[in-house]
Design a protein around this motif. Structure first.
Motif, short mmCIF file in Angstrom:
data_model
loop_
_atom_site.label_atom_id
_atom_site.label_comp_id
_atom_site.label_asym_id
_atom_site.label_seq_id
_atom_site.Cartn_x
_atom_site.Cartn_y
_atom_site.Cartn_z
N UNK A 198 -3.82 -22.02 2.13
CA UNK A 198 -3.72 -20.97 1.13
C UNK A 198 -4.99 -20.84 0.32
N UNK A 199 -5.19 -19.64 -0.20
CA UNK A 199 -6.25 -19.40 -1.15
C UNK A 199 -5.77 -18.34 -2.12
N UNK A 200 -6.56 -18.03 -3.13
CA UNK A 200 -6.22 -17.02 -4.11
C UNK A 200 -7.24 -15.89 -4.01
N UNK A 201 -6.79 -14.72 -3.58
CA UNK A 201 -7.65 -13.55 -3.58
C UNK A 201 -7.69 -12.96 -4.98
N UNK A 202 -8.82 -12.37 -5.33
CA UNK A 202 -9.02 -11.86 -6.69
C UNK A 202 -9.55 -10.43 -6.61
N UNK A 203 -8.79 -9.53 -7.21
CA UNK A 203 -9.20 -8.14 -7.33
C UNK A 203 -9.61 -7.87 -8.77
N UNK A 204 -10.91 -7.87 -9.08
CA UNK A 204 -11.32 -7.62 -10.47
C UNK A 204 -11.04 -6.19 -10.93
N UNK A 205 -11.01 -5.25 -9.96
CA UNK A 205 -10.80 -3.86 -10.36
C UNK A 205 -10.32 -3.04 -9.17
N UNK A 206 -9.31 -2.24 -9.42
CA UNK A 206 -8.90 -1.20 -8.49
C UNK A 206 -8.48 0.01 -9.30
N UNK A 207 -8.68 1.18 -8.74
CA UNK A 207 -8.33 2.42 -9.41
C UNK A 207 -7.57 3.31 -8.43
N UNK A 208 -6.48 3.87 -8.91
CA UNK A 208 -5.64 4.71 -8.06
C UNK A 208 -5.26 5.97 -8.80
N UNK A 209 -5.30 7.11 -8.09
CA UNK A 209 -4.82 8.39 -8.61
C UNK A 209 -3.91 9.01 -7.57
N UNK A 210 -2.82 9.63 -8.01
CA UNK A 210 -1.91 10.31 -7.10
C UNK A 210 -1.34 11.53 -7.78
N UNK A 211 -1.19 12.60 -7.00
CA UNK A 211 -0.67 13.86 -7.51
C UNK A 211 0.33 14.40 -6.50
N UNK A 212 1.52 14.78 -7.00
CA UNK A 212 2.57 15.26 -6.12
C UNK A 212 3.06 16.62 -6.61
N UNK A 213 3.24 17.56 -5.67
CA UNK A 213 3.73 18.90 -5.99
C UNK A 213 5.05 19.15 -5.27
#
Length: 577
Positions: A379-394
């Motif tokens: 095992x190890x520990x993955x590290x995500x310092x930053x993620x950005x998500x945008x979503x738009x639904x019509x």
């Protein structure tokens, strides 16, 4: 008849065909998840669409959920207890399916105790296959050794208990045991050599895994603005043996066999909250995790996640952060934002996220990502310092749903894998066709890397009438070396699904779906699968169904030296009682 829960056959009116929510994935106590998410042939009749904040498969750290991953050699339905969260009066169920190559699935569950304050659910899941000879065609075309038939047997027994103490709180507990026995059918036949040179044979290497999970939690009923809860769980995951190729002899491979790798993961934590009003509150969670391993030192993580939450009729906001200290040979401090926002107005819904955090990549997680993953990794520990998500639904006009989504993510110490059967054939000159020139190493086992990339997705659906509807989704996420995001060990750059569902009469439901994974690891080619499923409800207690998978009879690879079946058929019956 691919049930997310075995009672789903009676739950036709649970939701709209294309309804979505910002937290769409369901939580199943006990963390039992299928190894494969293939096409779900749920009996869902088209219904009026209700707009909701959009969801995205991209917004998932893959911690124990094998999302958006290609069909495996054997489909395994989930066994979460009534995860559709819809009403059904049945106390238990039996769901049996049989098919080609002796593929079989048996699901059973019963509510042993079911009253206002106490509930005890017991479930059993069996999956097996034993006749498919994966390499027969390749052998006829010049492969030097014919491999054994693939066999795989999985047995899972689980129990979930809940008891409400009036005026005090609720106690819940889960216990599950999973036993697996299978062979590495993609490896050439060869001699097995133990540590004391005492065992030989001529067959593909076999494996046994033991997976035990237990959890207990308490949620207090304080009757005040303050709230708190505590939770603890433990998971033991271990393999019987490790195999390493040592030589290519005149009649086959020679494998060195040694004691398998085992891990125990323990998590202990708690949460507190304070509600200022019905719409806003402060929260904080504290968790300590330790992973013990039989060959190397322990892995430790402590994380704190404070936050503020606001909810109204059309807006939700969570603003917080994750602060963590990780120790695995050396100690590191990790911090990441956790800001989530959703809003909707009329026929438009919007969501955004700026987040990150730490993710345990355990042996159990790797196994859920690929059933035949390397048994000798840690095992190890993955590290995500930053993620950005945008979503738009019509939702224009009620019958259409149209959405777009985008994600950018950078991750340190991310894990690759899924190439173990290629590794077992390392002495085979033909395996060079699957070499990947990226940065994951030869077979990708036990290697971690920094990766960063983006994904863009579109989705659309249309309800032609109350008897017929279609929906589809496509994502593009360029993958090359350190560029990309982890969306499966095969690192597909293009993924897509197209589904048509029909409800011609009340008792009959039909689903035709197409799944695509393209531009994958070098040498793998694409996965292109057309499937058909149908369910017919004889009465309130009896249903029958059929699955026709891979109608185009394509012979493809989930991963190197991990071929997938061509056309298969399964049929079965479900009984509610």
């Amino acid at each position: 008849m691919r049930y997310i829960t075995a009672v789903a056959a009676t739950l036709l009116s649970a939701s709209g065909l294309f309804a979505q929510s910002i937290e769409e994935s369901l939580t199943v106590e006990g963390r039992y998840t299928p190894e494969v998410i293939a096409a779900d042939r749920l009996p869902v009749g088209p219904a009026a669409v209700a707009i909701a904040p959009p969801a995205t498969e991209l917004d998932n750290d893959l911690s124990g959920v094998a999302v958006n991953f290609p069909p495996d050699a054997l489909s395994m339905p989930a066994t979460g207890w009534r995860t559709s969260k819809a009403f059904d009066s049945s106390r238990g169920y039996i769901d049996l399916m049989l098919g080609s190559w002796l593929n079989s699935s048996l699901s059973a569950g019963v509510a042993a105790i079911n009253n206002t304050d106490t509930k005890l659910n017991i479930r059993l899941q069996h999956n097996s296959t034993s006749l498919w000879q994966a390499w027969k065609a390749d052998y006829e075309n010049g492969y030097p050794y014919a491999a054994d038939k693939r066999f795989r047997y999985d047995e899972t027994l689980g129990a979930e208990f809940t008891h409400r103490f009036a005026g005090a709180g609720t106690l819940n507990a889960d216990l599950q045991y999973h036993l697996g026995y299978f062979n590495y059918y993609g490896a050439r036949k060869g001699y097995l050599k133990t540590e004391n040179n005492g065992e030989t044979g001529l067959s593909a290497p076999t494996q046994t895994l033991n997976d035990i999970y237990a959890r207990v939690g308490w949620t207090a009923a304080t009757g005040t603005p303050f709230s708190y809860g505590i939770d603890a769980d433990v998971r033991y995951f271990g393999y019987r043996a490790n195999y390493r190729p040592t030589a290519l002899t005149a009649i086959g491979h020679e494998f060195h066999k040694s004691k398998g790798t085992r891990e125990t993961e323990i998590n202990v934590g708690g949460n507190i909250g304070y509600a200022f009003s019905g719409s806003s509150r402060l929260t904080a969670e504290l968790e300590y995790s330790v992973v013990t391993r039989n060959y190397v030192g322990n892995l430790n993580r402590v994380r704190v996640t404070p936050g503020y939450e606001y909810t109204s009729d059309n807006i939700t906001l969570h603003a917080g952060a994750e602060l963590a200290v990780v120790s695995a040979g050396e100690t590191r401090f990790r911090i990441a934002p956790d800001v989530r926002f959703t809003a909707r107005s009329g026929n438009v819904a919007f969501s955004a996220k700026i987040g990150g955090g730490t993710h345990l990549r355990t042996m159990a997680w790797r196994h859920q990502m690929n059933y035949y993953d390397c048994p000798e990794t840690y095992s190890n520990v993955a590290y995500t310092p930053l993620e950005a998500m945008l979503a738009l639904q019509f939702n224009p006009g009620g019958k259409w749903t149209i959405g777009i989504e985008g994600l950018w993510r950078t991750t340190l110490d991310e894990t690759f894998g899924g190439r173990y059967m290629e590794y077992l054939n390392v002495a085979d000159p033909l395996s060079s066709a699957f070499w990947w020139s990226g940065t994951s190493g030869f077979h990708g086992e036990g290697t971690t890397h920094r990766i960063h990339g983006f994904s863009i997705g579109v989705n659309a659906g249309y309800e032609f009438c109350k008897y017929f509807g279609v929906k589809g989704k496509a994502n593009w996420q360029p993958q090359h070396g350190n560029s990309g995001i982890l969306n499966g060990f095969d690192r597909a750059a293009i993924t897509g699904t197209l589904t048509a569902v029909s409800h011609p009469i009340d008792a009959l439901d039909i689903c035709l779906d197409y799944n695509l994974r393209a531009k994958r690891l070098t040498g793998l080619g694409l996965i292109s699968r057309l499937n058909l499923g149908a369910d017919y409800r004889i009465n309130e207690k009896w249903s029958v169904g059929i699955e026709l998978n891979n109608l185009l009879n394509r012979h493809e690879y989930a991963m190197p030296y991990q071929p997938i079946e061509g056309f298969t058929a399964m049929g079965g019956v479900q009984i509610l009682f």
